[in-house]
Every structure is written in C-alpha cells, then in structure tokens.
Motif scaffolding. Structure first.
Motif, PDB file in Angstrom:
ATOM      1  N   LEU A   1       9.936  -2.312   3.621  1.00 32.27           N
ATOM      2  CA  LEU A   1       8.994  -1.533   2.845  1.00 32.27           C
ATOM      3  C   LEU A   1       7.602  -1.523   3.462  1.00 32.27           C
ATOM      4  O   LEU A   1       7.034  -0.474   3.713  1.00 32.27           O
ATOM      5  N   CYS A   2       7.038  -2.698   3.734  1.00 31.56           N
ATOM      6  CA  CYS A   2       5.654  -2.747   4.228  1.00 31.56           C
ATOM      7  C   CYS A   2       5.555  -2.950   5.728  1.00 31.56           C
ATOM      8  O   CYS A   2       4.485  -2.781   6.313  1.00 31.56           O
ATOM      9  N   GLY A   3       6.641  -3.330   6.390  1.00 30.29           N
ATOM     10  CA  GLY A   3       6.648  -3.460   7.835  1.00 30.29           C
ATOM     11  C   GLY A   3       6.085  -4.760   8.385  1.00 30.29           C
ATOM     12  O   GLY A   3       5.943  -4.907   9.583  1.00 30.29           O
ATOM     13  N   THR A   4       5.783  -5.725   7.534  1.00 25.23           N
ATOM     14  CA  THR A   4       5.212  -6.983   8.007  1.00 25.23           C
ATOM     15  C   THR A   4       6.273  -8.075   8.073  1.00 25.23           C
ATOM     16  O   THR A   4       7.320  -7.994   7.429  1.00 25.23           O
ATOM     17  N   TRP A   5       5.977  -9.080   8.890  1.00 21.86           N
ATOM     18  CA  TRP A   5       6.805 -10.282   8.916  1.00 21.86           C
ATOM     19  C   TRP A   5       6.141 -11.267   7.970  1.00 21.86           C
ATOM     20  O   TRP A   5       4.987 -11.632   8.175  1.00 21.86           O
ATOM     21  N   PRO A   6       6.827 -11.690   6.903  1.00 20.01           N
ATOM     22  CA  PRO A   6       6.184 -12.521   5.892  1.00 20.01           C
ATOM     23  C   PRO A   6       5.793 -13.897   6.421  1.00 20.01           C
ATOM     24  O   PRO A   6       6.460 -14.455   7.293  1.00 20.01           O
TER      25      PRO A   6
ATOM     26  N   ARG B   1       0.854  -1.188   0.000  1.00 16.70           N
ATOM     27  CA  ARG B   1       0.000   0.000   0.000  1.00 16.70           C
ATOM     28  C   ARG B   1       0.885   1.231   0.000  1.00 16.70           C
ATOM     29  O   ARG B   1       1.909   1.284   0.656  1.00 16.70           O
ATOM     30  N   ARG B   2       0.463   2.251  -0.732  1.00 18.76           N
ATOM     31  CA  ARG B   2       1.267   3.475  -0.801  1.00 18.76           C
ATOM     32  C   ARG B   2       0.365   4.663  -1.083  1.00 18.76           C
ATOM     33  O   ARG B   2      -0.685   4.536  -1.705  1.00 18.76           O
ATOM     34  N   THR B   3       0.801   5.814  -0.615  1.00 17.50           N
ATOM     35  CA  THR B   3       0.085   7.043  -0.925  1.00 17.50           C
ATOM     36  C   THR B   3       1.092   8.180  -1.012  1.00 17.50           C
ATOM     37  O   THR B   3       2.010   8.270  -0.194  1.00 17.50           O
TER      38      THR B   3
ATOM     39  N   ALA C   1       4.162   7.639   1.782  1.00 23.32           N
ATOM     40  CA  ALA C   1       3.929   6.788   2.946  1.00 23.32           C
ATOM     41  C   ALA C   1       3.615   5.399   2.406  1.00 23.32           C
ATOM     42  O   ALA C   1       2.780   5.247   1.517  1.00 23.32           O
ATOM     43  N   LEU C   2       4.310   4.405   2.920  1.00 24.42           N
ATOM     44  CA  LEU C   2       4.169   3.040   2.427  1.00 24.42           C
ATOM     45  C   LEU C   2       3.899   2.085   3.575  1.00 24.42           C
ATOM     46  O   LEU C   2       4.109   2.411   4.730  1.00 24.42           O
TER      47      LEU C   2
END
Length: 137
Positions: A88-93, A6-8, A21-22
């Motif tokens: 980039l997205c801040g998640t743990w895959p 997601r990005r804006t 912001a990503l």
C-alpha cells in the motif's frame, strides 16, 4: 479509514470507478470499483490496459492525471518487484514485519503485504488477516 497512509483521489471514470494514488510518494495506484471493492494496479501491463480503457472524452482529465503520474507508478512497481515492501505505502516497516493477506475463501490467492501502520494494527492479529480489497468483496 485503513491505516495511516497518504492518499489522494485522482478522479472517476464514466463507469463509476474512482482512482487513488497512495503511499509515501503517491506511487501506488488503487481503484475503487462501483461495488465499493478495491483492487490495485499491480503491473505495467495492467496500467497500460487501464489507460487504454479511458478513451471516452469524459475520461480525459483522469487520463492526463494518470499519464503525468506514470513515472512514479513505474518506480513504485519496480521497487515493489525488487524488495519486500508494503503493497500500500511502499515502505519497508521499521519492525521488519509485513502482514500477508489470507485472501477470500474460494478466490485466487491475494498477494498483498501490508505494514502494520497501513493495516491499522499494532501486532500480528490472531487468525486470518485480509486486506481491504479482500474484506470489501
């Protein structure tokens, strides 16, 4: 586009840089330079320096947007510092694997770690892998 994050866009400054912001919670700040290369805002000191550089009247809207999102960026920086998550997205895959950027030859070491979704791959690629910031330079 790189991956499916997601990005804006937040806006542009008087020097032609655009700010984005990503991430899942829009808690990552990336800057696209005039030469079209990317860099991330990787720590609180860099964020403060960035805000300090936006003193021109034409930068007021961007400065307000960044100030409003500051708590999200601080939380994102803290989360990234305390665990291995996608830069980039801040998640743990789910597959518990991150791609480590091999950087640009002759440049300082890149510390970016991306999940497969953000990197746009389904498996670990053969050979070197570079994040968008190192590929575009």
């Amino acid at each position: 586009a790189v991956g499916s994050y997601r990005r804006t866009p937040l806006g542009s400054d008087r020097d032609g840089r655009t700010y984005w912001a990503l991430g899942e919670r829009y808690d990552r700040l990336w800057i696209r330079e005039r030469d079209r290369s990317w860099r991330s805002c990787a720590d609180a000191a860099a964020f403060e320096a960035l805000l300090g550089s936006l003193g021109h009247a034409g930068d007021a809207r961007l400065r307000r947007a960044l100030t409003k999102l500051r708590p999200k960026f601080d939380a994102g920086l803290a989360a990234h510092a305390n665990s291995q998550t996608c830069s980039l997205c801040g998640t743990w895959p789910l597959n518990q694997q991150l791609l480590l950027c091999d950087g640009r030859p002759g440049a300082p070491e890149c510390t970016e770690e991306w999940c497969f979704a953000c990197a746009g791959v389904e498996a670990i690629p053969d050979g070197d892998w570079r994040c968008v910031g190192c590929v575009d330079c």
